[in-house]
Design an enzyme around this catalytic site. Structure first.
Site, mmCIF file in Angstrom:
data_model
loop_
_atom_site.group_PDB
_atom_site.id
_atom_site.type_symbol
_atom_site.label_atom_id
_atom_site.label_comp_id
_atom_site.label_asym_id
_atom_site.label_seq_id
_atom_site.Cartn_x
_atom_site.Cartn_y
_atom_site.Cartn_z
ATOM 1 N N GLY A 1 22.717 64.536 15.149
ATOM 2 C CA GLY A 1 21.413 64.502 15.800
ATOM 3 C C GLY A 1 20.318 63.774 15.066
ATOM 4 N N GLU B 1 27.994 66.066 11.442
ATOM 5 C CA GLU B 1 28.569 65.287 12.548
ATOM 6 C C GLU B 1 27.607 64.208 13.038
ATOM 7 O OE1 GLU B 1 28.982 68.456 15.352
ATOM 8 O OE2 GLU B 1 30.768 69.288 14.410
ATOM 9 N N PRO B 2 27.200 63.299 12.169
ATOM 10 C CA PRO B 2 26.264 62.262 12.612
ATOM 11 C C PRO B 2 26.957 61.216 13.486
ATOM 12 C CG PRO B 2 26.962 61.819 10.373
ATOM 13 C CD PRO B 2 27.611 63.123 10.769
ATOM 14 N N GLY B 3 26.307 60.827 14.551
ATOM 15 C CA GLY B 3 26.835 59.768 15.402
ATOM 16 C C GLY B 3 25.871 58.599 15.420
ATOM 17 N N ARG B 4 24.825 58.760 16.218
ATOM 18 C CA ARG B 4 23.844 57.702 16.449
ATOM 19 C C ARG B 4 23.324 57.046 15.159
ATOM 20 N NH1 ARG B 4 20.421 57.820 20.883
ATOM 21 N NH2 ARG B 4 20.920 60.030 21.114
ATOM 22 N N ARG C 1 21.566 53.628 28.999
ATOM 23 C CA ARG C 1 20.544 54.485 28.376
ATOM 24 C C ARG C 1 19.155 54.364 29.005
ATOM 25 N NH1 ARG C 1 19.791 56.797 24.084
ATOM 26 N NH2 ARG C 1 18.116 55.388 23.542
ATOM 27 N N CYS D 1 23.549 46.721 42.151
ATOM 28 C CA CYS D 1 22.821 47.071 43.366
ATOM 29 C C CYS D 1 22.317 48.494 43.325
ATOM 30 C CB CYS D 1 23.716 46.841 44.575
ATOM 31 S SG CYS D 1 24.221 45.128 44.669
ATOM 32 N N GLU D 2 21.338 48.741 42.461
ATOM 33 C CA GLU D 2 20.667 50.025 42.328
ATOM 34 C C GLU D 2 19.252 49.735 41.851
ATOM 35 O OE1 GLU D 2 21.888 53.147 42.724
ATOM 36 O OE2 GLU D 2 24.018 52.662 42.934
ATOM 37 N N TYR E 1 26.063 54.992 21.919
ATOM 38 C CA TYR E 1 25.925 55.348 23.337
ATOM 39 C C TYR E 1 25.624 54.114 24.188
ATOM 40 C CZ TYR E 1 25.735 59.763 20.902
ATOM 41 O OH TYR E 1 26.040 60.806 20.063
HETATM 42 C C1 LIG Z 1 27.049 64.191 20.320
HETATM 43 C C2 LIG Z 1 27.333 65.150 19.243
HETATM 44 C C3 LIG Z 1 27.067 64.819 17.907
HETATM 45 C C4 LIG Z 1 26.424 63.528 17.491
HETATM 46 O O1 LIG Z 1 25.091 63.457 17.873
HETATM 47 P P1 LIG Z 1 24.198 62.222 17.346
HETATM 48 O O2 LIG Z 1 22.877 62.482 17.945
HETATM 49 O O3 LIG Z 1 24.809 60.983 17.847
HETATM 50 O O4 LIG Z 1 24.187 62.297 15.863
HETATM 51 C C5 LIG Z 1 27.434 65.737 16.937
HETATM 52 N N1 LIG Z 1 28.011 66.915 17.254
HETATM 53 C C6 LIG Z 1 28.258 67.264 18.528
HETATM 54 C C7 LIG Z 1 28.890 68.566 18.811
HETATM 55 C C8 LIG Z 1 27.926 66.401 19.564
HETATM 56 O O5 LIG Z 1 28.170 66.763 20.826
#
Ligand SMILES: *Cc1c(COP(=O)(O)O)cnc(C)c1O
Length: 439
Positions: free
Chosen positions: A239, A273-276, A312, A349-350, A378
């Protein structure tokens, strides 16, 4: 920090001119800077070094195989939310020990697949899921390692669609209920309570609620520890927010500072659990201007990328910097004064098909190349083939070299799973066959 910069009037990814990539692979196209991703991983590891976390990259942000392979080689773990994501990791030989399985709707088949691969743990989000997992594990004669995802009920101050840690969220368990369930896990022979997890939302730009959330989960861990000998990890979720427009993103050190006091003497392995934050600003999408058009007072720039390529902006008002790649210099740091605002829209077409609204943009003509910034997370993973539009290629840049890691889809790809002449069967006979087969 990222490795996209204007040099001599044109935009580079590391040492590769993006104009050259567009000429080589066409548009629209996603381009990722591997150097940028590696920088983020290094800086995250350095900021948390004293806590020795296992970083489980949330691969739903960007699941490109070559990118995953690079992260796996750096020793990262992975956070998955489906058996499809597990399959990608299995192809890369990532051991189960480095995989955590999240998600509010795991199916029985997905649980079987994950147990088969020996994932490190399941982040369980409801009582019924817990029961289902206990049954699947018992049927297989295995024990499932469980972490409970609890909602610390703090407001992360982010977009409603990506806030997940409130009491009335679809995700996780209320924290007091979590304690009751944790004790229930301890009684189940096919389950083992190995962790607690929270994930309060995405694109969080204020570290205060983040620290509070981890604090509440750590408190629960302390209450459980005397009775839970296998409790081994606390997962703070992901997050971390990134810089898109005007809200400053906190540094990794700031997150470490608010988390550290809660976890440093806990005796549990820290997971995250970093993604973004690892991939978001490591990607741009290249798109060409097709047409310009005026409707009343509104001015439109129509480009060859649409909401199917990048959803997005349409889905949750995501704001992405958009600027010409060549010939107009670098974008201004603040507001672009003196430029006429335009809507940058796609061919789908939206009415909801737009990349930006009322955006100050230099005068651009048909054929000019634009970069859409900050789409490494994303972006491609949320793309679709709506309007029968093949998905764009994904290109990796590493220093002065680039490689196509996923080619542009073809029309053959789009129909590969379909037939125009399906074989009809009698529904009643089918049901009878199934019944006989199961008895
Ligand atoms: C989507 C998600 C993440 C990653 O979130 P980011 O905002 O991309 O860091 C981590 N843990 C869980 C359970 C998620 O669903």
């Amino acid at each position: 920090m990222d490795r996209f910069a204007y040099r001599d009037g044109q935009l580079f990814a590391e040492d590769v001119a993006l104009d050259a990539i567009a000429r080589a692979v066409g548009t629209p196209a996603y381009v990722y800077s591997l150097g940028t991703v590696r920088d983020h991983v290094d800086r995250l590891q350095a900021a948390f070094a004293d806590l020795d976390p296992l970083i489980c990259y949330a691969m739903k942000a960007n699941a490109n195989l070559a990118l995953l392979a690079d992260l796996a080689a750096r020793g990262l773990g992975f956070d998955i939310v489906s058996a499809g994501e597990l399959d990608r990791l299995r192809r890369l030989g990532v051991p189960g020990e480095r995989i955590v399985f999240s998600g509010v709707g795991k199916t029985r088949d997905e649980m079987v697949a994950a147990l088969g691969h020996g994932v490190r743990l399941f982040n369980v989000e409801s009582e019924e899921e817990l029961e289902a997992l206990a049954r699947v594990a018992a049927d297989l004669g295995q024990r499932a390692d469980v972490a409970l995802r609890v909602n610390p009920d703090v407001d992360p101050q982010t977009h409603a669609y990506i806030a997940t840690g409130l009491k009335e969220s679809k995700f996780g368990l209320a924290i007091d209920r979590g304690e009751v369930l944790a004790r229930r896990v301890l009684d189940r022979p096919s389950l083992r309570l190995v962790g607690l997890q929270c994930h309060i939302g995405s694109q969080i730009t204020d570290v205060t609620p983040y620290g509070e959330a981890v604090g509440r989960v750590a408190d629960l861990a302390r209450r459980l520890q005397p009775d839970a000998p296998d409790l081994a990890s606390l997962d703070m979720g992901g997050g971390f927010g990134i810089f898109y427009k005007d809200r400053r993103a906190p540094s990794f050190e700031e997150y470490a500072r608010v988390v550290r006091p809660h976890v440093k003497d806990l005796g549990l392995k820290l997971l995250m659990e970093p993604g973004r934050v690892l991939v978001g600003n490591a990607g741009v999408m290249l798109t060409r201007v097709l047409y310009r058009k005026q409707a009343g007072a509104k001015r439109f720039v129509i480009v060859d990328a649409g909401m199917n390529d990048l959803i997005r902006p349409s889905l949750y008002g995501g704001w992405h910097r958009i600027w010409p790649v060549v010939g107009h210099g670098a974008p201004p740091v603040g507001e672009a004064d003196g430029l006429a605002p335009v809507d940058i829209v796609g061919p789908v077409c939206e009415s909801g098909d737009f990349l930006a609204k009322d955006r100050p943009l230099p005068e651009v003509a048909a054929g000019e190349l634009l970069a859409v910034f900050g789409v490494g997370a994303y972006g491609f993973t949320m793309s679709s083939t709506y309007n029968a539009r093949p998905r764009p290629p994904e290109v990796l840049v590493d220093g002065a070299r680039f490689a196509v890691a996923r080619r542009r889809e073809t029309y053959d790809d789009l129909v590969a799973a379909e037939t125009a002449t399906p074989t009809f069967v009698e529904a009643a006979a089918e049901a009878l066959d199934a019944k006989e087969a199961s008895s």
